[in-house]
Design a protein around this motif. Structure first.
Motif, PDB file in Angstrom:
ATOM      1  N   SER A 374       6.474  67.442 -15.975  1.00 14.03           N
ATOM      2  CA  SER A 374       6.181  66.074 -15.477  1.00 14.03           C
ATOM      3  C   SER A 374       5.115  66.097 -15.185  1.00 14.03           C
ATOM      4  CB  SER A 374       7.184  66.187 -14.393  1.00 14.03           C
ATOM      5  OG  SER A 374       8.633  66.201 -14.472  1.00 14.03           O
ATOM      6  N   PHE A 378       2.821  62.989 -16.849  1.00 12.04           N
ATOM      7  CA  PHE A 378       2.603  62.080 -15.802  1.00 12.04           C
ATOM      8  C   PHE A 378       1.052  62.280 -16.266  1.00 12.04           C
ATOM      9  CE2 PHE A 378       6.083  62.806 -12.860  1.00 12.04           C
ATOM     10  CZ  PHE A 378       6.509  61.479 -13.008  1.00 12.04           C
ATOM     11  N   THR A 381       0.991  60.126 -19.688  1.00 10.60           N
ATOM     12  CA  THR A 381       1.023  58.561 -19.372  1.00 10.60           C
ATOM     13  C   THR A 381      -0.471  57.726 -18.758  1.00 10.60           C
ATOM     14  OG1 THR A 381       3.214  59.472 -18.271  1.00 10.60           O
ATOM     15  CG2 THR A 381       2.734  56.718 -18.184  1.00 10.60           C
ATOM     16  N   GLY A 382      -1.395  58.612 -17.509  1.00 11.97           N
ATOM     17  CA  GLY A 382      -2.509  57.992 -17.597  1.00 11.97           C
ATOM     18  C   GLY A 382      -2.566  58.180 -15.904  1.00 11.97           C
ATOM     19  N   ILE A 383      -1.700  58.438 -15.818  1.00 13.81           N
ATOM     20  CA  ILE A 383      -1.150  58.589 -13.925  1.00 13.81           C
ATOM     21  C   ILE A 383      -1.956  59.370 -13.822  1.00 13.81           C
ATOM     22  CG2 ILE A 383       0.509  58.413 -11.727  1.00 13.81           C
ATOM     23  CD1 ILE A 383       2.408  57.149 -14.042  1.00 13.81           C
ATOM     24  N   PHE A 386      -4.030  63.110 -12.775  1.00 15.59           N
ATOM     25  CA  PHE A 386      -4.498  64.235 -13.356  1.00 15.59           C
ATOM     26  C   PHE A 386      -5.364  63.442 -14.370  1.00 15.59           C
ATOM     27  CE2 PHE A 386      -0.147  64.259 -12.372  1.00 15.59           C
ATOM     28  CZ  PHE A 386       0.692  65.641 -11.674  1.00 15.59           C
TER      29      PHE A 386
ATOM     30  N   TYR B 136      -7.944  53.134  -6.761  1.00 17.74           N
ATOM     31  CA  TYR B 136      -6.916  52.646  -7.586  1.00 17.74           C
ATOM     32  C   TYR B 136      -5.848  54.394  -7.795  1.00 17.74           C
ATOM     33  CZ  TYR B 136      -5.058  51.852 -12.427  1.00 17.74           C
ATOM     34  OH  TYR B 136      -4.190  51.282 -13.380  1.00 17.74           O
ATOM     35  N   GLU B 140      -1.725  54.255  -7.959  1.00  7.58           N
ATOM     36  CA  GLU B 140      -1.263  55.134  -8.532  1.00  7.58           C
ATOM     37  C   GLU B 140      -0.287  56.705  -8.763  1.00  7.58           C
ATOM     38  OE1 GLU B 140      -0.658  52.558 -11.239  1.00  7.58           O
ATOM     39  OE2 GLU B 140      -0.893  53.682 -12.895  1.00  7.58           O
ATOM     40  N   ALA B 141      -0.902  56.916  -8.182  1.00 10.83           N
ATOM     41  CA  ALA B 141      -0.083  58.475  -7.410  1.00 10.83           C
ATOM     42  C   ALA B 141       0.537  58.376  -6.738  1.00 10.83           C
ATOM     43  CB  ALA B 141      -1.556  59.460  -6.810  1.00 10.83           C
ATOM     44  N   ILE B 144       4.290  58.122  -8.639  1.00 13.05           N
ATOM     45  CA  ILE B 144       5.285  59.267  -8.529  1.00 13.05           C
ATOM     46  C   ILE B 144       6.131  59.939  -7.500  1.00 13.05           C
ATOM     47  CG2 ILE B 144       5.070  61.621  -9.735  1.00 13.05           C
ATOM     48  CD1 ILE B 144       1.987  61.433 -10.638  1.00 13.05           C
ATOM     49  N   PHE B 148      10.275  59.814  -7.638  1.00 14.52           N
ATOM     50  CA  PHE B 148      11.021  60.624  -7.688  1.00 14.52           C
ATOM     51  C   PHE B 148      12.965  60.586  -6.305  1.00 14.52           C
ATOM     52  CE2 PHE B 148       8.197  63.058 -10.095  1.00 14.52           C
ATOM     53  CZ  PHE B 148       9.742  64.039 -11.135  1.00 14.52           C
ATOM     54  N   PHE B 166       8.686  51.910 -11.626  1.00 12.49           N
ATOM     55  CA  PHE B 166       7.440  52.079 -11.836  1.00 12.49           C
ATOM     56  C   PHE B 166       6.997  51.400 -12.843  1.00 12.49           C
ATOM     57  CE2 PHE B 166       4.930  55.729 -14.074  1.00 12.49           C
ATOM     58  CZ  PHE B 166       4.916  56.191 -12.887  1.00 12.49           C
ATOM     59  N   MET B 170       3.248  49.778 -12.578  1.00 12.66           N
ATOM     60  CA  MET B 170       2.393  49.721 -13.583  1.00 12.66           C
ATOM     61  C   MET B 170       2.361  48.745 -14.087  1.00 12.66           C
ATOM     62  SD  MET B 170       1.337  53.090 -14.626  1.00 12.66           S
ATOM     63  CE  MET B 170       1.734  53.688 -16.385  1.00 12.66           C
TER      64      MET B 170
END
Lengths: 474, 513
Positions: A374, A378, A381-383, A386, B136, B140-141, B144, B148, B166, B170
């Motif tokens: 996962s 991610f 995807t560019g989130i 990471f 940002y 965005e983080a 996640i 879930f 999501f 996005m």
């Protein structure tokens, strides 16, 4: 002995070390075909020696072998990257190749051979060096793609790659010939001295166009991407992992050198062409990625898309762009090696276990593996947090700074499309239930994958760790 | 206390670190650790509030550290009057959400608690960030863990809802990323400028961007925020996500996540792009008003209680947006307060709906009736929260809505009281759909035999709701304590908007109404 000056030997020390070790490993293979561990260890030592030599002479920017080879900075950074990729590939492959019934040790020798080619590409101060490196790497890849001799798909992959790759090489060589013909040199710095007046000659422009085709083929960019899905899917997964990370990184390092040192990328026509290639790759890769149901094939299309993102950095023709590509390659290499590492662990002998369906419920059965995969999805995807996000940030920033905002906008739109198919993997793993055979997970592979994941997380939160190094090279 | 913001922000991670060492079978311990960590965060946020100075509009308790030097990206956190209450709200609702899932979540509990705590870090980060890159990253983080939470622990259509949530978010935020990059680049083109994402530096230069470009920037930011709010017609992800999410997820979604959109409009769109804000005011206000009426009308015809509450959010958040774009002190203060109010009352409503769902495993209005006789405590609480939601004087909802209507009625930026007039009908509609639902669920005869044996609220459930109810009444009775923190910051924004409208040379006296 003045035949080869000592400074040249020191400059090429990393390549020479890897070369010597690879020959030693080959010798062991020839005389002791069953001593797989010995070959494996020798190959690892070779890579380690290369990393040490490259790291030792890292900061100084010099040239060796009459300006044929770049030494220090850029070249050494990339050498280390290629060798780290090689090490991870070998560690991940060992249990996989055993499982698939491939019991020949020359795989590790071939990995080192390819790494030598990559290192030459990343150190090319001359078009000839670049070409030699490219050929060493490509020929090795043709062989590696067909390593599973008993499998039709592996043979198909090898043949397809070879036929198309040979074609691309032809273009590349013809391009070099035309550039030589119009400038009288193959040395990148001396070609640069003739910028921009050399671009007044049509043959010179055509030469660059042909060179571009050859390199675009190697990075798997639109419209020369047709080989990517079949070759990636058919080749042994360990080889795919190596090609998609090391091969791509090498091709991009050559791309940066060949296009930035002679400043060819500053020609407005070139910018337009590069931007179109980037845009096409992002659209095609992500669009076809949507309909995939096989993880290997999906990652193949994703690699086309990522070639597109990195081409943004080339098209923007700025230091930020080239730094961005370099960072992106590090993060992409770790991410893709990790993802393919997971695929290798779950793939069965019959080559099954690579479809989304077979990943269903993985979050429950193998929580650690699913969590790692996962993270890779991610990151692709560019989130944040990471590394994939930071890489994209730099590349899009370079596009905006170079007045290519439309390319950055296209980049984010296609990223959005890619979100869907990367998330699908997560959906299957966590939100659906399924049962599949449970292979036992080799600890070494698990450690390598976990290390990659840790890498993308750390680089995502503290990109300065390597970014300061990258900035110092340009 | 030094670095209180950083401690507050990352304190939930402490819980995750502890969880790593706990076996997944020890469910009670896992839950206790999660709740303990979130309570620690709440305690820290109270400390933070205690040292907050309401007298100044400036960012307070600011901490900064260089993050990526080359692009002038820094770790900058700070609070001001616009964010301090939202931080408190976040820290307040997270433990409540965790306690609410005490018995309803048993599957993969460790992951669940970890995701909730991660989510809290993300939300707090959004409200504290003083650097656009940092903002940002948190923005965005945070997707996640929420993804879930909906996807694993949600209802039947959870996969569809999670993916839709999501992708919608996005879609908006990626364009905002381009706008952030472009702003940084713009700063570098100015004499002596440098690429930066520091909000304070950008605030100084962004208002000078020519109108056309400013409008593009505004649009990119506003789209992202409007999806989050959600503003009509970008709201379609909301009913899916809310209905499918587990109770705690809905509480956080409605309570905090939606506020991130309105907070973004207030924090970034208005001060960074004042000229574009004026140009977009009619559009945003029309959409806000349409959302108020549309959300209310759609809520009216829902047969599922949770869906009804979800659509009521569209309506209520429309008020907040209208208040922001009235650009008056009353309107913006009302909007800030209404964000808190909505977080409390809608959060409580989702909690209550979750409690009845745990008992009956349905949320269909037609399945209930006469619950007041069977579950008197539950019914009383539900009624109080309902009254708060529809804005009964004496409870919190009234104060916020009243201020917003007052502000938008007088606003020179809206230019006409029509918006306020139409929005006011939303107040009436909300009374209709909420009270009609209450009537069908709680009053009359008990029509379904299954409902006769329902047990009333447990002590844990009452304990969960009482703190929320306390604030609902407190804000209603003594709103000035809750308006005070945002007063100075609001005044500054309003002054700035007036100056931008009338030209900076105008003396300060003209900023008064």
């Amino acid at each position: 002995m003045d035949f080869i000056p000592l400074s040249d030997l020191i400059g090429g020390a990393a390549i020479l070390a890897v070369g010597l070790f690879s020959l030693a490993a080959l010798t062991i293979t020839a005389f002791f075909p069953k001593a797989r561990t010995a070959v494996f260890v020798t190959a690892l030592l070779g890579a380690a020696a290369g990393i040490v030599f490259a790291g030792y002479s890292f900061p100084d920017n010099q040239t060796a072998f009459s300006d044929m080879l770049l030494v220090g900075g850029f070249a050494n950074f990339y050498s280390i990257l290629f060798l780290v990729i090689a090490v991870l590939t070998m560690v991940l492959s060992a249990p996989y190749m055993e499982k698939e019934g491939y019991r020949h040790s020359e795989f590790y020798v071939l990995v080192l051979f390819a790494a030598i080619g990559m290192m030459m590409m990343g150190a090319s101060g001359d078009l000839i060096t670049m070409f030699l490196g490219l050929e060493v790497m490509s020929v090795t890849f043709y062989v590696m793609a067909g390593l599973f001799r008993a499998k039709l798909t592996s043979n198909e992959s090898s043949l397809k790659y070879f036929l198309l790759g040979a074609f691309a090489t032809g273009f590349l060589l013809y391009g070099i010939a035309l550039i030589y013909g119009t400038t009288g040199t193959t040395n990148l710095i001396r070609i640069a001295a003739q910028f921009p007046q050399a671009f007044d000659q049509p043959l010179h422009v055509i030469g660059w166009g042909l060179l571009l085709i050859g390199l675009a083929f190697k990075v798997g960019a639109f419209p020369f991407h047709m080989w990517v899905p079949d070759v990636y899917e058919g080749a042994p997964t360990s080889v795919t992992a190596f090609m998609s990370t090391g091969g791509k990184a090498a091709a991009f390092s050559a791309f940066i050198l060949v296009f930035s040192i002679p400043m060819a990328m500053h020609d407005p026509r070139m910018t337009t062409v590069l931007a179109v290639l980037a845009a096409g790759s992002m659209i095609v890769g992500n669009w076809f990625g949507l309909s995939q149901t096989n993880l290997k094939r999906m990652l193949a299309y994703s690699s086309i898309a990522h070639a597109g993102y990195m081409l943004i950095g080339i098209a923007s023709a700025s230091p930020v762009g080239q730094q961005g590509i370099t960072f992106y390659l590090v993060s992409y290499a770790l991410t893709n090696l990790g993802a393919f590492g997971v695929v290798m662990m779950l793939e069965t002998e019959k080559g099954e276990g690579v479809t989304y369906e077979e990943y269903a419920g993985l979050g429950r059965r193998k929580p650690v593996l699913a969590a790692l995969l996962s993270m890779f999805m991610f990151s692709l995807t560019g989130i944040p947090p990471f590394a994939g996000f930071v890489g994209k940030y730099y590349l899009f920033a370079s596009a905006v700074q170079s007045g290519l905002t439309w390319l950055a906008v296209l980049g984010v739109i296609t990223s959005l499309i890619s979100t869907y198919y990367y998330l699908r993997v997560v959906v299957y793993m966590y939100f659906r239930d399924g049962s599949a055979e449970e292979p036992s997970l080799p600890a070494s592979s698990l450690a390598a994958v976990a290390l990659s994941a840790a890498g993308i997380l750390v680089l995502g939160i503290m990109p300065s760790l390597i970014f300061d190094v990258i900035v110092s090279m340009f | 206390m030094q670095n209180i913001l950083t401690y507050t922000l990352f304190s939930p991670l402490l819980g995750i670190a502890v969880l790593l060492f706990i076996g997944r079978a020890k469910q009670t311990l896992i839950k206790s650790v999660g709740i303990g960590a979130s309570l620690l965060t709440f305690a820290l946020s109270l400390l933070l509030y205690a040292s907050f100075d309401a007298g100044t509009a400036a960012m307070q308790m600011t901490e900064r550290a260089v993050w990526i030097a080359g692009l002038d990206i820094s770790y900058i956190v700070g609070v001001d009057g616009l964010s301090v209450l939202l931080i408190l709200l976040t820290a307040f609702l997270t433990p409540i959400a965790l306690i609410a899932s005490w018995s309803s979540i048993t599957d993969r509990l460790k992951e669940y608690v970890s995701f909730m705590l991660l989510l809290e870090v993300g939300m707090l980060g959004v409200f504290m960030a003083g650097d656009l890159f940092l903002f940002y990253v948190f923005w965005e983080a945070m997707l996640i863990p929420m993804y879930f939470i909906i996807g694993i622990w949600g209802g039947k259509e959870r996969i569809y809802a999670a993916v839709k949530f999501f992708l919608y978010t996005m879609a908006g935020s990626l364009l905002m990323l381009i706008a952030i990059l472009w702003l940084g680049y713009y700063a570098s083109t100015l004499p002596g400028g440098q690429f930066t994402t520091d909000l304070a530096k950008l605030s100084a230069v962004a208002p000078g961007i020519p109108l056309t470009l400013q409008s593009w920037m505004f649009a990119a930011f506003a789209l992202s925020f409007a999806i989050k709010v959600p503003l009509f017609p970008l709201h379609t992800w909301l009913p899916d996500a809310h209905v499918q999410a587990p109770t705690a997820g809905s509480v956080i979604l409605a309570g905090v996540l939606l506020k991130m959109g309105t907070y973004g409009l207030l924090r970034f769109c208005l001060p960074l792009f004042p000229q574009a804000s004026f140009a977009f005011t009619p559009l945003m206000s029309v959409l806000a008003v349409v959302g108020i009426v549309y959300g209310a009308l759609v809520a009216m015809v829902q047969t599922d209680v949770k869906k009804l509450v979800a659509y009521s959010s569209v309506s209520h958040l429309g008020f907040v947006v209208l208040g922001i774009f009235s650009m008056t002190e009353e309107g913006i203060q009302g909007a800030v307060l209404q964000m808190i109010n909505h977080g409390l009352s809608t959060g409580a409503l989702f909690l209550l709906v979750g409690m009845i769902y745990d008992r009956r495993h349905t949320r269909e209005i037609s399945q209930f009736g006469g619950l007041a006789k069977v579950m008197p405590v539950f019914s009383t609480m539900f009624l109080i929260v309902t009254l708060s939601s529809i804005g009964l004087p004496g409870l919190n909802g009234f104060v916020g809505e009243f201020l917003i209507l007052l502000g938008s009625f007088n606003s020179m930026f809206l230019g006409t009281p029509v918006y306020a007039a139409v929005a006011a009908t939303g107040v009436i509609f909300s009374a209709v759909y909420m009270l009609w639902m209450v009537q069908r669920v709680f009053f009359g005869a008990v029509t379904h035999d299954e409902n006769r044996s329902l047990t009333d609220l447990t002590k844990r459930e009452i304990g969960l709701l009482l703190p929320v109810l306390l604030f609902i009444v407190w804000i209603g009775v003594a709103p000035s304590a809750f308006l005070k923190p945002s007063a100075a910051a609001t005044k500054q924004i309003v002054t700035q908007m007036h100056q931008a409208k009338t030209g900076t040379a105008v003396p300060a006296g003209t900023t008064a109404q």
